[in-house]
Design a protein around this motif. Sequence first.
Motif, PDB file in Angstrom:
ATOM      1  N   VAL A  56     -14.006  39.685-111.185  1.00 53.81           N
ATOM      2  CA  VAL A  56     -13.884  39.791-112.887  1.00 53.81           C
ATOM      3  C   VAL A  56     -12.279  39.898-113.447  1.00 53.81           C
ATOM      4  O   VAL A  56     -12.003  39.493-114.138  1.00 53.81           O
ATOM      5  CB  VAL A  56     -14.714  40.936-113.607  1.00 53.81           C
ATOM      6  N   SER A  57     -11.661  40.855-112.702  1.00 54.01           N
ATOM      7  CA  SER A  57     -10.274  41.435-113.220  1.00 54.01           C
ATOM      8  C   SER A  57      -9.420  40.400-113.473  1.00 54.01           C
ATOM      9  O   SER A  57      -8.433  40.361-114.300  1.00 54.01           O
ATOM     10  CB  SER A  57      -9.972  42.520-112.441  1.00 54.01           C
ATOM     11  N   PRO A  58      -9.252  39.217-112.782  1.00 47.63           N
ATOM     12  CA  PRO A  58      -8.294  38.219-113.052  1.00 47.63           C
ATOM     13  C   PRO A  58      -8.674  37.514-114.459  1.00 47.63           C
ATOM     14  O   PRO A  58      -7.467  37.332-114.952  1.00 47.63           O
ATOM     15  CB  PRO A  58      -8.297  37.240-111.968  1.00 47.63           C
ATOM     16  N   GLY A  59      -9.603  37.856-115.054  1.00 46.78           N
ATOM     17  CA  GLY A  59      -9.804  37.279-116.454  1.00 46.78           C
ATOM     18  C   GLY A  59      -8.880  38.113-117.237  1.00 46.78           C
ATOM     19  O   GLY A  59      -8.659  37.840-118.487  1.00 46.78           O
ATOM     20  N   LEU A  60      -8.688  39.361-116.884  1.00 47.14           N
ATOM     21  CA  LEU A  60      -8.081  40.402-117.779  1.00 47.14           C
ATOM     22  C   LEU A  60      -6.617  40.003-118.170  1.00 47.14           C
ATOM     23  O   LEU A  60      -6.074  39.981-119.461  1.00 47.14           O
ATOM     24  CB  LEU A  60      -8.109  41.848-117.164  1.00 47.14           C
ATOM     25  N   PHE A  61      -5.999  39.494-117.262  1.00 43.20           N
ATOM     26  CA  PHE A  61      -4.616  38.811-117.736  1.00 43.20           C
ATOM     27  C   PHE A  61      -4.426  37.938-118.702  1.00 43.20           C
ATOM     28  O   PHE A  61      -3.671  37.917-119.255  1.00 43.20           O
ATOM     29  CB  PHE A  61      -3.872  38.416-116.362  1.00 43.20           C
TER      30      PHE A  61
END
Length: 298
Positions: free
Chosen positions: A208-213
């Motif tokens: 999920v975290s790659p979308g945070l950037f």
Amino acid sequence: MKLQNRVAIVTGAGAGLGRCHALLLAELGARIAVNDMNIEAAERVAAEIRAAGGEAIATPASVTDAGRVADMVDRVMGEWARVDILVNNAGILRDKSFAKMDLDDFRLVLDVHLMGAAICTKAVWGIMREQRHGRVVMTTSSSGLYGNFGQANYGAAKMALVGLMQTLAIEGEKYGIRVNCLAPTAATGMTEGVLSAEALVQLDPAKVSPGLFALVGDDAPTRAILCAGGGHFARANVTLTDGEYVGGTDAAAAGRVVERWNAIGERSGEIVPAYGFVQAERELASAGHEVETMAVAR
């Protein structure tokens, strides 16, 4: 190192999704304040980041405690003199059908998710306005956007965060503050017992975290709802159909709403309104009234 010298606070970052967010933002160059109620968990993640060559401090606090949150922000400012990114990730579940749900559990879930995000955002808002730069991410959910059985409290809180995001994005725009929502599907302590074991394996929170950037970088959008899970990303929108003018205030008008239900809901001409008063503007225009834009900068 796309976030070099940026300072990020990630709430609920002692484990699960928050930990993954903190690790990725650190890998991208941000200095991380690892927030969690569990001081040992926060310290472990901060140490993990430092061991990998990043900068991090542990900032234990409950997001519902405005005093502790203010202390946390003061510490971050004392350490790095700015706050660029706030990821409102902290949350809890108290799942039951609405018929069986205790209202205390309803209030508790709203308090942690909605008020916790509001308290943390309020604590950094003035700093971001003065910097003329800020990135705030609210963690919403498909339970709020679309509903899930047994999650009336959680869904209400998560959809409320979308409303908070919509308004803060408008108010923050002229100060360089961009506010977005992330709707994750991930295997965490909060989803154990909700999803199958096979699904949990596929839904690694790190995916999920790659979308945070995309939501916190210099080129971040504002008012976006990014849905993420298992490496897949999609966008959700709150839309408004073109609708139909019915007019009247009597029973006949009420009947016309029912008769024209399908036309009222026809989606071919729907839009994503730029602000809430678009609804009123379109309604008045449909009734034959000329209106000036109601969007007011305050």
